[in-house]
Design a protein around this motif. Structure first.
Motif, short mmCIF file in Angstrom:
data_model
loop_
_atom_site.label_atom_id
_atom_site.label_comp_id
_atom_site.label_asym_id
_atom_site.label_seq_id
_atom_site.Cartn_x
_atom_site.Cartn_y
_atom_site.Cartn_z
N ASP A 151 0.81 -1.22 0.00
CA ASP A 151 0.00 0.00 0.00
C ASP A 151 0.84 1.27 0.00
OD1 ASP A 151 -2.03 -1.80 0.14
OD2 ASP A 151 -2.91 -1.04 1.99
N ASN A 152 2.07 1.19 0.49
CA ASN A 152 2.93 2.38 0.54
C ASN A 152 3.40 2.80 -0.85
OD1 ASN A 152 3.15 3.07 3.38
ND2 ASN A 152 4.22 1.14 3.65
N SER A 436 -0.19 6.07 10.62
CA SER A 436 1.08 5.35 10.55
C SER A 436 1.13 4.25 11.58
CB SER A 436 2.25 6.33 10.75
OG SER A 436 2.27 7.31 9.75
N ALA A 439 -0.99 1.43 10.40
CA ALA A 439 -0.32 0.69 9.33
C ALA A 439 0.72 -0.27 9.91
CB ALA A 439 0.35 1.66 8.36
N GLY A 444 1.39 -3.25 7.54
CA GLY A 444 1.67 -2.48 6.34
C GLY A 444 0.47 -1.98 5.58
N VAL A 446 -2.23 0.49 4.66
CA VAL A 446 -2.40 1.92 4.88
C VAL A 446 -3.89 2.23 4.88
CG1 VAL A 446 -1.87 4.23 4.03
CG2 VAL A 446 -0.18 2.37 3.79
#
Length: 484
Positions: A151-152, A436, A439, A444, A446
């Motif tokens: 997702d990042n 954050s 996440a 991980g 988001v």
């Protein structure tokens, strides 16, 4: 799918019913055995109704497949217009859709049209890639969630505007830079299954929804099931129960925000149809034995295989499972392959930090195994009451601290002021960096602010109250020290 907070499961009780009651052949069932089946179904009704009430869930549907029959299919609650939810009421099944997408890919592989270990890009020769590693992503990597995307680097829920088509989504591979080399790390990422849906369209020559309808739903008799490309389409079907989120024990109606879901989460189904889907997992109707075994296996990097989490139950039997998450809908599914027992539950409320949705499956499985499902005081209702009381207590304590500061002006020094200011700003920092933090907790994934709000509104309100009280106290301390 991801979780924001670790859930607390229900404990299992003592043995109540003999397992043989469930294994009796219907054609030779005696009156006692028939009564036992009726008793079990009554226990299921009572358990689900009680547990929904304890967690403030307005509507749900339950499907149970046992051996070669639909053992149970029932709805609970009502729609906003008063219509009763039943076994034919459609619910968005969210990420339970991934196992259907994986099946479609495997069907094409069985026909020799797709090689699971071939690069995805080999089927799209016009695809250009800024990161050359994109060309090494295989079909198996996409199925196992080991593509190197996350997702990042490739926004999913937080992308604005959302994609409008699979073709538009596919162009993202031209510019993306992978987070990992393909096949080296597991990262749950919805777009992996969007690329797979496009592959099905490209190879079959059919629209993805049409392919599922003709090659999966119709052959299995799932006549009430269909696929959509966006959550916006939920609003167009008045038969779908309105979604909800939970706030301090209140179930609040809320439309699901717009989200492109074609491939990973686009299927709408019913309890009746999901029972047929579970029966097909061990009937041999889906794939050849060799491919069916691959379909139900864990991946090389994690338990996540091809649209399923593969595992073992307490008795050592094989299981496949998946959860589905929207912000206003939720689903859970577990199939005990060796037992030939499948359980699916669909809800019209979304992910919540204080509701252990998987505990529904555990409790239902306990009843099916002749055990008492037990009960826990750590349910949504009690935890939300505790959060409400904590928020009120925090507000009262913050006001009291401000008043007490005025009475003890001489005790405030510059050193104490600096120390207390740093400590007071910690809740503010947590609130500011909550996405954050979520996440990190969610491996991980988001999450947008809307998703955080619907998942943990009472926690956010409490953090906001703590932050405001702390800021008020810091300002009060500065004012007093300046006057002194």
């Amino acid at each position: 799918m991801f979780t924001i907070l670790r859930k607390i499961g229900l404990s299992l009780g003592c043995l109540l019913l003999p397992l043989i009651a469930f294994m009796a052949e219907p054609a030779f069932a005696s009156g006692v055995e028939i009564q036992n089946k009726a008793d079990i179904q009554q226990k299921l009704d009572d358990y689900v109704t009680k547990t929904m009430k304890a967690n403030h869930i307005k509507g749900a549907a339950l499907a149970i497949a046992k051996n070669d029959e639909v053992f149970y299919a029932q709805g609970f609650g009502a729609l906003s217009d008063g219509r009763v939810i039943n076994s034919s009421t459609p619910f968005p099944i969210a990420s339970l859709s991934k196992s259907f997408t994986a099946l479609a890919v495997l069907q094409l592989a069985e026909q020799g049209l797709v090689d699971l270990d071939a690069p995805y890009a080999s089927y799209f020769p016009d695809l250009s890639a800024k990161d050359e590693r994109v060309r090494h992503i295989t079909i198996r990597n996409l199925l196992n969630q080991t593509s190197g995307l996350n997702d990042n680097v490739n926004p999913d829920m937080t992308r604005s505007p959302q994609y409008q088509s699979l073709q538009e989504m596919n162009r993202s591979l031209s510019t993306v830079k992978l987070a990992h080399d393909p096949g080296t790390a597991y990262s749950y990422h919805n777009p992996n299954y969007e690329y797979l849906a496009l592959l099905v369209e490209h190879i079959s020559g059919q629209n993805f929804a049409d392919y599922l309808a003709s090659r999966v739903f119709k052959p299995l008799g799932m006549n009430q099931t269909y696929n959509v490309s966006s959550t916006q389409q939920f609003k167009d079907d008045s038969s779908i129960p309105q979604g909800h989120y939970l706030l301090f024990g209140r179930s609040i109606r809320q439309a699901e925000p717009s989200w492109f879901i074609n491939g990973p989460a686009g299927i709408v189904s019913t309890a009746e149809d999901m029972a047929k889907w579970m029966l097909a997992q061990y009937s041999g109707r889906l794939l050849s034995p060799e491919l069916l075994e691959q379909y139900h296996q864990a991946g090389q990097m994690s338990p996540y295989g091809m649209g399923w989490q593969a595992g073992d139950d307490e008795q050592g039997g094989r299981t496949i499972s998946h959860s589905g998450i929207f912000w206003t809908y939720k689903s859970e599914e577990t199939i005990y392959l060796d037992e030939q027992l499948g359980i699916t539950m669909l809800f019209n409320s979304g992910l919540n930090a204080f509701v252990n949705y998987s505990a529904f499956i555990d409790g239902i499985a306990s009843i099916m195994h002749g055990q008492d499902p037990g009960a826990s005081n750590l349910n949504g209702r009690n935890l939300e009451i505790a959060m409400g009381l904590l928020t009120i207590a925090t507000l009262i304590w913050g006001i009291y601290r401000c008043i007490r500061l005025g009475r003890n002006k001489g005790s405030i020094t510059r050193g104490k002021l600096i120390f207390s200011t740093v400590g007071s700003l910690i809740p503010v920092a947590i609130l500011m960096f909550l996405p954050s933090l979520a996440a990190w907790i969610g491996a991980g994934r988001v999450v947008p602010w809307f998703g955080l709000w619907t998942t943990m509104p009472s926690l956010i309100i409490w953090l906001a109250v703590v932050s405001l009280m702390n800021i008020a106290n810091v300002v009060r301390r500065f004012t007093i020290i300046r006057r002194v």
